[in-house]
Design an enzyme around this catalytic site. Structure first.
Site, short mmCIF file in Angstrom:
data_model
loop_
_atom_site.label_atom_id
_atom_site.label_comp_id
_atom_site.label_asym_id
_atom_site.label_seq_id
_atom_site.Cartn_x
_atom_site.Cartn_y
_atom_site.Cartn_z
N CYS A 101 -3.53 0.28 -7.60
CA CYS A 101 -2.09 0.48 -7.36
C CYS A 101 -1.36 0.08 -8.63
CB CYS A 101 -1.62 -0.39 -6.19
SG CYS A 101 0.19 -0.47 -6.06
N CYS B 223 2.25 8.70 -7.12
CA CYS B 223 1.61 8.29 -5.87
C CYS B 223 1.22 9.51 -5.03
CB CYS B 223 2.54 7.41 -5.05
SG CYS B 223 2.83 5.77 -5.76
N CYS C 62 11.56 3.62 -1.37
CA CYS C 62 10.39 2.74 -1.48
C CYS C 62 10.71 1.40 -0.82
CB CYS C 62 10.05 2.53 -2.96
SG CYS C 62 8.73 1.35 -3.24
N CYS D 297 -4.83 0.48 -4.20
CA CYS D 297 -3.85 1.36 -3.56
C CYS D 297 -4.00 1.31 -2.05
CB CYS D 297 -4.01 2.79 -4.06
SG CYS D 297 -2.91 3.97 -3.23
#
Length: 397
Positions: free
Chosen positions: A330, A337, A23, A288
């Site tokens: 988000c 996800c 990430c 998101c």
């Protein structure tokens, strides 16, 4: 197209399409810690880590490569063990230390603030010396310590971002007519790298075009969110956004024509649109971005692959997409996800076949107006981050 636009677009692409391990915000923390240049982590008396709420969300429950762990603590520990020269690939080839994690846990203090991307690390060692670093506004913009920036990675300034935001979709299409060789290689690397993330079946419920698209895209996202030691090509500083912007098109090409020229141009157009959508809103937000920004890129890229340079089709697909998913929140980087990207795939693919009219809700008249409307909603959702972070912080992990 004139040379100034071509030069600007090329510079933007070279800056915004980069390789990342894990990430991106995990890499951000690790990179920031490594910049403090601590030779002996066991000499530390105190670590103060300050993050903006968007970065905190994205690190809270996500896997950290080469650690077998999830969350903030292993990201900090991994930063001590990595080489700052690796930047967002900071966890590459590290050997994790449970002893160092146990030691660091007692020294770490975390503060979360509102605002754009921000990562500050202040470390006090047992001699009283303070070591610090600060990265803000984007993942590679190191403010402290001062470092000599490589020419190829010179950050895009606000004036250049404004010029890019003022470009039209037609400018991006014109860029496709004569793509610089270095950008062709960058797109080919992106396709190759992100295809390699497809491992196993995360969400396999069929063999038709859409089912394959969903399975490939979600499988790649799952691999990344669990912290596998595999790189992704990020777009606009987000690996998941890079996955959403590329893999639906790569999958569509695999299921239909296997046309490398169309694939390269369509993936490139998707990346240009994803960056454009990001510059119109922000790198991190309460909405998101993988779905709203990477999804819009995928919509336009898929439309280009299927219909060619048809501006009416681009506008139609953008309208239909805008009527569907924008507004999905988000709540940080995590395995879940992948399910949001599944929704993004459905919304992007279905946008090729339905034309929702301008009268519907926040739908704009054309592509540009749709992006602007989504961005306006995204900015208005800013205060949600405080509530999202509060909910997450109360969890017992």
């Amino acid at each position: 197209m004139d040379d100034s636009k071509r030069i600007l677009i090329t510079k933007i692409l070279k800056n915004e399409v980069t390789e990342a391990l894990g990430c991106t915000e995990v890499g951000l923390i690790g990179y920031a810690v490594s910049l403090c240049n601590i030779s002996d982590p066991f000499s530390i008396e105190k670590i103060e880590l300050t993050l903006n709420n968007g970065s905190f969300k994205n690190v809270y429950a996500v896997g950290v490569p080469n650690t077998g762990k999830y969350g903030l603590l292993p990201a900090v520990v991994g930063g001590f063990l990595g080489n700052s020269k690796n930047k967002l690939l900071i966890f590459n080839d590290i050997t994790y230390s449970q002893e160092l994690e146990d030691f660091t846990k007692e020294k770490l203090e975390i503060k979360v603030i509102n605002g754009p991307l921000y990562c500050s690390v202040k470390i006090k060692d047992n001699s009283g010396k303070i070591h610090e670093s600060l990265i803000k506004d984007n993942h590679l913009n190191v403010v402290i310590p001062e470092i000599k920036k490589e020419k190829i990675n010179m950050e895009i300034n606000s004036s250049e971002k404004e010029k890019y935001k003022n470009l039209e979709l037609l400018d991006f299409l014109n860029y496709l007519d004569e793509i610089p060789e270095e950008i062709i290689k960058l797109v080919e690397k992106t396709i190759y790298t992100n295809k390699n993330l497809i491992k196993g079946d995360f969400l396999n419920y069929g063999t038709d075009i859409l089912s394959n698209m969903v399975n490939k895209t979600t499988s790649a996202c799952n691999i990344r969110m669990t912290g596998e030691n595999m790189t992704a090509m990020s777009v606009a500083k987000s690996g998941n956004m890079g996955i959403m912007a590329t893999l639906p098109i790569i999958s569509y090409d695999f299921s239909t024509e296997n046309n490398s020229e169309k694939l390269i141009k369509s993936v490139l157009l998707s990346m240009l649109v994803t960056i454009y959508s990001t510059y119109n809103s922000s790198y991190l937000s309460s909405m998101c971005g993988c779905v709203s920004k990477g999804g819009m890129g995928a919509v336009i890229g898929l439309s280009h692959y299927k219909n060619g340079k048809n501006l009416k089709k681009f506008d139609s697909s953008a309208r239909t997409f805008t009527a569907n998913l924008p507004g999905i929140i988000c709540d940080g980087g995590k395995v879940g996800c992948a399910l949001k990207l599944a929704s993004g795939c459905f919304a992007a693919y279905s946008s090729l076949f339905v034309d929702i009219s301008y009268e519907n809700g926040i739908v704009g008249k054309n592509f540009k107006e749709c992006v602007e409307n989504i961005s306006k909603i995204s900015k208005a959702m800013g205060d949600l981050d405080c509530d999202i972070v509060e909910i997450m912080s109360k969890k017992e992990m």
